[in-house]
Scaffold this motif. Structure first.
Motif, PDB file in Angstrom:
ATOM      1  N   ARG A   1       1.724  -6.826  13.717  1.00 20.78           N
ATOM      2  CA  ARG A   1       2.561  -5.816  14.369  1.00 20.78           C
ATOM      3  C   ARG A   1       3.301  -6.386  15.574  1.00 20.78           C
TER       4      ARG A   1
ATOM      5  N   THR B   1       6.070  -8.684  14.387  1.00 18.48           N
ATOM      6  CA  THR B   1       7.132  -7.863  13.804  1.00 18.48           C
ATOM      7  C   THR B   1       7.969  -7.207  14.888  1.00 18.48           C
TER       8      THR B   1
ATOM      9  N   THR C   1       6.101  -6.930   7.350  1.00 15.71           N
ATOM     10  CA  THR C   1       5.545  -5.629   6.961  1.00 15.71           C
ATOM     11  C   THR C   1       5.179  -5.614   5.485  1.00 15.71           C
ATOM     12  N   GLU C   2       5.923  -6.378   4.659  1.00 12.54           N
ATOM     13  CA  GLU C   2       5.582  -6.451   3.243  1.00 12.54           C
ATOM     14  C   GLU C   2       4.234  -7.134   3.024  1.00 12.54           C
TER      15      GLU C   2
ATOM     16  N   MET D   1       1.730  -6.799   5.014  1.00  7.17           N
ATOM     17  CA  MET D   1       0.756  -5.730   5.263  1.00  7.17           C
ATOM     18  C   MET D   1       0.546  -4.881   4.003  1.00  7.17           C
TER      19      MET D   1
ATOM     20  N   LEU E   1      -1.782   0.679   6.739  1.00  8.15           N
ATOM     21  CA  LEU E   1      -0.545   0.966   7.459  1.00  8.15           C
ATOM     22  C   LEU E   1      -0.633   2.294   8.197  1.00  8.15           C
TER      23      LEU E   1
ATOM     24  N   ASP F   1       4.046   2.056  11.130  1.00  9.78           N
ATOM     25  CA  ASP F   1       4.348   0.934  10.235  1.00  9.78           C
ATOM     26  C   ASP F   1       5.312   1.373   9.142  1.00  9.78           C
ATOM     27  N   TYR F   2       5.050   2.535   8.535  1.00 13.01           N
ATOM     28  CA  TYR F   2       5.954   3.044   7.494  1.00 13.01           C
ATOM     29  C   TYR F   2       7.339   3.335   8.074  1.00 13.01           C
TER      30      TYR F   2
ATOM     31  N   ALA G   1       8.731   1.891  10.638  1.00 15.86           N
ATOM     32  CA  ALA G   1       9.387   0.608  10.899  1.00 15.86           C
ATOM     33  C   ALA G   1       9.974   0.022   9.625  1.00 15.86           C
ATOM     34  N   ARG G   2       9.260   0.177   8.521  1.00 13.04           N
ATOM     35  CA  ARG G   2       9.758  -0.345   7.243  1.00 13.04           C
ATOM     36  C   ARG G   2      11.036   0.383   6.811  1.00 13.04           C
TER      37      ARG G   2
END
Length: 409
Positions: free
Chosen positions: A95, A98, A114-115, A117, A125, A129-130, A132-133
């Motif tokens: 994190r 990233t 993130t991929e 993760m 996650l 995190d989601y 951010a993706r």
């Protein structure tokens, strides 16, 4: 034009980031085949290798990732090699790297982080995190890819953060209809949203010139009993000032001062805004007339930029003030006295006397108008009225140094 991007900063206070920039703009990259290949590939092409380590740098995971100077190189390869050497990778480490990559606009590498993760079950996650993706999908592959990713999430992952992240993507691309449709879905989702989601819609309406819709968003925010933040008030005040509804501006500023969540920043912003309304001649401005002959930036837009300056002065962010003022000065439009007064009063409030002197010099050298000494005198009176006579005195001393003493004119 450089200044137009400033609208996009108004409603932000989180890590999603507003300025859309990507290493990749090719349409081929947003095709589903390419997206699928990227998201399902655990690794990696052999020609995607990191640059040779610099012996002066510590050989840790972060430095290896940041040695990937070119976007085409694979961060996934670096992660896999790190693990193959017997090292561990913690979620907090992923994190943090990233986050740094996003700040550096290294979006493709951040998305690869993130991929990693996602494809390793030992990592769980979070909502952030989601979210951010979704933001990274938008920057690397485009809105369509982010939209498909969001729709493919489980119901549990469709949270207030992920909804807001997609709304942010729509607002950044000025996709008004899509944003409005998503906003309706958000209201029907039974999820709790904070002021950020409403700020996104207000920012969008400001950026596309639909300022009359901003108060409607505020009404909805209040119906849902969501607490406004200082960005909410700034957008609301800016929309009213842009339509020259000065009585409403004053009413909003009074509401701010009595808001239970108000603090020093809010009070500073409110004071500066009142000064701006008092000495900025808003009542006499023509909201439909261009600032100068080029006819691309209207008085309404300039007023919005002025309140953006006041916002960051309220937050005590000199870096943002410098950035916005530099951007405005690079435009082809000629500024008027009101614009100079807004930045002068903001620097004064934060105690940056040297910058005040520089702006006055710029004002004197401008082809738009000479320094309005009487307006500066009104500015000093306004600071005294709100209980800041020392600030008024600072301005007076600068004017004297530059042979612009109001008393001598």
């Amino acid at each position: 034009m450089a200044s137009r991007s400033l609208f996009l900063t108004l409603g932000r206070r989180c890590s999603h980031g507003r300025f859309v920039h990507s290493y990749y703009q090719s349409p081929a990259l947003v095709k589903s085949a390419n997206l699928s290949r990227f998201l399902t590939s655990g690794a990696l092409r052999s020609d995607f290798v990191e640059e040779n380590p610099n012996s002066s740098e510590s050989d840790d995971l972060r430095n290896r990732i940041f040695r990937l100077r070119l976007p085409k190189r694979s961060a996934t390869n670096v992660l896999q090699r790190w693990v193959s050497e017997g090292n561990q990778i913690t979620m907090s480490e992923l994190r943090e790297i990233t986050k740094e990559l996003r700040k550096s606009q290294r979006y493709k590498h951040a998305l690869e982080m993130t991929e990693w993760m996602v494809t390793h079950e030992e990592y769980e996650l979070s909502e952030s995190d989601y979210a951010a993706r979704i933001d990274l999908m938008t920057k690397v592959f485009g809105i369509d890819a982010a939209e498909r990713y969001f729709e493919g999430l489980s119901l549990a992952a469709k949270t207030s953060e992920t909804y807001t992240a997609l709304l942010h993507s729509y607002a950044g691309a000025k996709l008004t209809e899509k944003a409005e449709e998503l906003f309706l879905r958000m209201k029907d989702s039974n999820l709790s949203f904070d002021a950020l989601a409403y700020n996104e819609m207000m920012t969008l309406y400001m950026s596309v010139g639909q300022v009359e819709k901003v108060p409607l968003v505020v009404e909805e925010l209040k119906r849902q009993k969501v607490a406004p933040d200082i960005f909410t008030y700034n957008l609301w005040v800016s929309s009213c000032a842009a339509t020259l509804n000065i009585d409403e501006v004053r009413r909003i500023l009074d509401e701010m001062r009595h808001d239970a969540g108000s603090n020093e920043s809010w009070v500073r912003y409110s004071n500066l805004s009142k000064i701006y309304v008092t000495v900025g001649h808003l009542d006499n401005a023509d909201s439909n007339s261009p600032v100068e002959a080029e006819k691309r930036t209207t008085q309404r837009e300039w007023i919005t930029y002025d309140f953006l300056i006041i916002l960051y002065a309220g937050l005590g962010s000199k870096d943002k003030l410098d950035q916005i003022w530099k951007s405005l000065r690079r435009t082809k439009q000629k500024m008027i006295g009101r614009n100079y007064l807004s930045i002068i009063s903001s620097y004064l409030m934060l105690g940056h006397m040297e910058e005040v002197g520089e702006v006055i010099d710029q004002w004197q050298q401008s082809t738009t108008t000479d320094v309005d000494v009487h307006a500066c005198e009104k500015l000093m009176d306004a600071f005294a009225d709100i209980g800041l006579p020392e600030v008024a005195n600072n301005l007076n001393m600068i004017l004297i140094q530059k042979n612009l003493n109001p008393g001598s004119n």
